[in-house]
Design a protein around this motif. Sequence first.
Motif, mmCIF file in Angstrom:
data_model
loop_
_atom_site.group_PDB
_atom_site.id
_atom_site.type_symbol
_atom_site.label_atom_id
_atom_site.label_comp_id
_atom_site.label_asym_id
_atom_site.label_seq_id
_atom_site.Cartn_x
_atom_site.Cartn_y
_atom_site.Cartn_z
ATOM 1 N N TYR A 63 -19.680 14.547 14.689
ATOM 2 C CA TYR A 63 -18.582 14.353 15.626
ATOM 3 C C TYR A 63 -19.155 14.012 17.003
ATOM 4 O O TYR A 63 -19.423 14.887 17.824
ATOM 5 C CB TYR A 63 -17.729 15.618 15.712
ATOM 6 C CG TYR A 63 -17.098 15.989 14.393
ATOM 7 C CD1 TYR A 63 -15.807 15.590 14.079
ATOM 8 C CD2 TYR A 63 -17.810 16.730 13.443
ATOM 9 C CE1 TYR A 63 -15.218 15.919 12.860
ATOM 10 C CE2 TYR A 63 -17.235 17.055 12.221
ATOM 11 C CZ TYR A 63 -15.946 16.646 11.939
ATOM 12 O OH TYR A 63 -15.390 16.965 10.719
ATOM 13 N N HIS B 219 -16.665 10.350 22.414
ATOM 14 C CA HIS B 219 -16.274 9.025 22.884
ATOM 15 C C HIS B 219 -16.419 8.970 24.410
ATOM 16 O O HIS B 219 -16.467 10.007 25.081
ATOM 17 C CB HIS B 219 -14.818 8.754 22.478
ATOM 18 C CG HIS B 219 -14.372 7.343 22.648
ATOM 19 N ND1 HIS B 219 -13.897 6.862 23.847
ATOM 20 C CD2 HIS B 219 -14.337 6.292 21.779
ATOM 21 C CE1 HIS B 219 -13.578 5.584 23.716
ATOM 22 N NE2 HIS B 219 -13.831 5.221 22.455
ATOM 23 N N PHE C 141 -14.670 12.463 17.833
ATOM 24 C CA PHE C 141 -14.066 11.817 16.669
ATOM 25 C C PHE C 141 -15.052 11.894 15.508
ATOM 26 O O PHE C 141 -16.272 11.984 15.712
ATOM 27 C CB PHE C 141 -13.688 10.354 16.980
ATOM 28 C CG PHE C 141 -14.861 9.485 17.364
ATOM 29 C CD1 PHE C 141 -15.466 8.660 16.426
ATOM 30 C CD2 PHE C 141 -15.351 9.484 18.665
ATOM 31 C CE1 PHE C 141 -16.537 7.861 16.768
ATOM 32 C CE2 PHE C 141 -16.434 8.681 19.017
ATOM 33 C CZ PHE C 141 -17.023 7.864 18.072
ATOM 34 N N ASP D 82 -16.498 5.086 11.859
ATOM 35 C CA ASP D 82 -15.430 5.955 12.324
ATOM 36 C C ASP D 82 -14.498 6.266 11.148
ATOM 37 O O ASP D 82 -13.934 5.370 10.535
ATOM 38 C CB ASP D 82 -14.651 5.245 13.440
ATOM 39 C CG ASP D 82 -13.554 6.121 14.047
ATOM 40 O OD1 ASP D 82 -13.325 7.230 13.535
ATOM 41 O OD2 ASP D 82 -12.939 5.686 15.028
ATOM 42 N N SER E 207 -11.833 8.414 11.406
ATOM 43 C CA SER E 207 -10.664 9.100 11.959
ATOM 44 C C SER E 207 -9.437 8.916 11.078
ATOM 45 O O SER E 207 -8.685 9.866 10.831
ATOM 46 C CB SER E 207 -10.366 8.588 13.373
ATOM 47 O OG SER E 207 -11.429 8.872 14.247
#
Length: 362
Positions: A97, A100, A106, A131, A133
């Motif tokens: 994680y 950003h 994220f 990513d 997410s």
Amino acid sequence: MMEPQITDLSQLMDERTRRLLNSVYDGIYVVNLDGQIIFWNEAAAKITGYSSSEVVGKNCGCGLLDHINEFGELVCALGCPLKKAIVDGIGTEAKLYPRHKDGNRFPIVTHIGPLRQSEGKIVGAIEVFRDVSIEEQYRTLQEDFERIIKKYVSKDTYLAAKVAAKEQETLPFGRKTMTVMFMDVVGFTPLSENHEPEVVLKTLNTLFEAATRIVGSFGGDIDKFIGDCIMAVFDNAEDAVSAAREFFFTQLPILNKGLLEMGLPTLQLRMGIDTGEVVYGDLGGTERKDRTVIGDTVNTASRVESAAPPGGFLISERTFNSLTNQEGFSVHGHVKLKGKVLPIKLFEGHPLRKLCLAIAAA
């Protein structure tokens, strides 16, 4: 013609390679032997918010992304995976994680490995990350959905539907021998008339919560709630009778004590149990179905429950004959149940001797 030998990182990361890596949708960055970032692709800039000019030339551990693992531990403090790849030549995969540029963390899935020149000497390391997410949001949504849906359908229905959805098949149906239990509240009509709907609902939910826990602890499954009535199914009679005794003679007094403490009305129940063949499958139309069991056994269990005395539970002769331990039952009599041509022999359940002694001692 022999291809030129690559001897250092600058040769390895030529313009052609840079163009190729910039065309990739995954984030990619490359560090030299000192951990200094020498390449940061366009996808990495898009994913993290940091442009190439903001990171190239800086050390990967200078507080840019500050990757943490699932336990919230700073990865660099545990041993930088990029440096490990350079020193040991070992690649790693992990879910991390990073932070950003806007300050929010994220989830990413990252692959880290060493970069080698033509002769196999390590000249740097590369991290490729994606990513996740959207996948994480979907997984969380799926877990929330499964947690919620389990509250509204029986365990067997949930498991069968999950398998059917995975295999793109309709839910199976068939016949099997099961023990069916019905339990309802004695005097529910006056209870409803004398209390506000919110009080009645809270009282029933407290009862249903306790019943669900007890039924499940003995391997049973709540098939449905029907107003103030509970219908449960078990694979064998022993479990059903054990659940009945536990609920009536141990848990119900505790439940009523708790209801009194909450300022809610106490409950008196009756229960009926029958054992026999049932048909399990879907009931309903194409847009709305109910996964349940039907058959004479279900109907008989409901009639046995109606014949039970307030505060007691009855079992059919079929259930009684299915028990290996028939202790704690007395003959209630031959009862003509509604819808039945001939009277059915019923047995009334009582606390077992050791349970009676425990209650007396208390």
